[in-house]
Enzyme design. Sequence first.
Site, PDB file in Angstrom:
ATOM      1  N   ASP A 191     -10.333   7.640 -46.509  1.00 55.46           N
ATOM      2  CA  ASP A 191     -11.616   7.304 -45.908  1.00 55.46           C
ATOM      3  C   ASP A 191     -11.782   5.791 -45.845  1.00 55.46           C
ATOM      4  OD1 ASP A 191     -14.615   7.535 -45.331  1.00 55.46           O
ATOM      5  OD2 ASP A 191     -14.101   9.625 -45.681  1.00 55.46           O
ATOM      6  N   HIS A 233     -19.157   5.408 -45.833  1.00 57.03           N
ATOM      7  CA  HIS A 233     -18.778   6.797 -45.554  1.00 57.03           C
ATOM      8  C   HIS A 233     -17.945   7.398 -46.679  1.00 57.03           C
ATOM      9  CE1 HIS A 233     -16.648  10.122 -43.491  1.00 57.03           C
ATOM     10  NE2 HIS A 233     -17.715  10.193 -42.754  1.00 57.03           N
ATOM     11  N   SER A 425     -18.065  15.658 -41.722  1.00 54.76           N
ATOM     12  CA  SER A 425     -17.554  14.765 -42.776  1.00 54.76           C
ATOM     13  C   SER A 425     -18.161  15.099 -44.122  1.00 54.76           C
ATOM     14  CB  SER A 425     -17.916  13.311 -42.452  1.00 54.76           C
ATOM     15  OG  SER A 425     -17.060  12.757 -41.513  1.00 54.76           O
TER      16      SER A 425
END
Length: 493
Positions: A191, A233, A425
């Site tokens: 990520d 994220h 996600s």
Amino acid sequence: MSRRPLVLTALAAAALVVGAVAPAANASPTEPSTPVPISAPDGTIMSYVLNAKAANPGQVRLVERAVAAAGGVVVQSWPEIGVVVAHSQRAAFRADVVAAGGNALASVGATRTVPVTEGTPAGALAPWGPGSSGWKADAKKKFNGDIEASTTPADSLDAREGDQWDMRMINADKAHQITDGSSNVLVGILDSGIDPVHPDLVANIDVADSVNCTDAGRPDTSASGWYPTTSDHGTHVAGTIAAARNGVGIVGVAPGVRIASVKVVNDDGFIYPEYAICGFVWAGLKHMDVTNNSYYVDPFEYWCDDQIDQAAAKEAVRRAVEWSTTQGVANVAAAGNSAVDLANKTVDKGSPDDGTPVVRTINAGCEDLPAELPGVVTVSSVTSTGALSSFSNRGLGKIDVAAPGSSILSTIVRNHGYGLKSGTSMASPHVTGVLALMKSVHPTWTPMQLMDKLAEQAMPHACSIASGPVCTGTPDDNSYYGNGIVDALAAVQ
């Protein structure tokens, strides 16, 4: 995430290439895909992947020599999978390296439609280029539109387990009465990096096995290379998987396992093939137990077998995923946030996303990477009511399981606090956490045993929406939920 860190994208509004012809609405999944030529004029440094015909050091050395003979520079070699990453500023590089490679080279393809910005190794044809100074607004699409709805500083909170409806939906709260997971289990989070000092994460981060793969696809093990820079994220994903049980903030699905930050998202939000390849091979080299992949590989939302460049890059990523599995890694991926039926897709309106998108016809050989690769657990997203999230991709035979992905509370970088995000996600880390719990209680199980049991234990969910996209299949296996919503309790019993 995809570049997708899989959150909601603005690509649908992107301008089309002048003169591009929109595919017919009834395009066939078997007709050729629309070509997307990648221009590489002399003097422009481009990145390529080269696939040797065999994954052994001898064949790789022959490919490396072919790169040099064709005027390129080897950036990274992965003999484990027979893949070489190279840079060149010669327009004729692809043709010349094929001629020089002879029987050793199976395929070569450009990995992006724009010039390299992150630099080339010492002895290359050009000096280091300037790094990106910020996260482009468009880059958020890469994370498939994760939507941040609120943030709260960590020091103002008591425990917020009560706000985690998602954990109750998958029975994680009940599973925790049996185990929080084992510190012998290592989860790789491919990520944008993980906040290294977040109070809910710091105790579980495996610094030694963390890495940055955005240095042109080379593993950078510097002390801070894997830190987040322009996106939180990865930090949000990490919290869902393994936020510690420590009396503050939230609790992850598997709060007792270790997590490694495998940074594959650059500062502009892109995850190019060479970054993903590095991430999967690194996971295999470190014998991680599970990886989470909340993104799709850029710059194509779907990589097509009948396009030379795309096919070569797709094969290289496939090899990396397959090899990692042989090393004991179970790989989980977000299905994507385009509200598309992956089993019946015929049009792609947002690729390439690093340049000017073209509305193109796609066919059954055009696939989302890594979500549609063999041996990857593909996850759709559901809301708190169990309905398929409006943004979630779907597809009979494409979705393996479903998990909560709408308005998920987890860790963020700002103030080392907490925030809400939505996207597939956010769904896939729930599944990754369940597999980590399962591996904790069944340490000898192989990736295939883990994945088979995950599907077997999922809670069946019939197609229950009266309107909207058609849901096909049975309660035990359908286009919305796959085999059902994951069950953490069953995983540890």
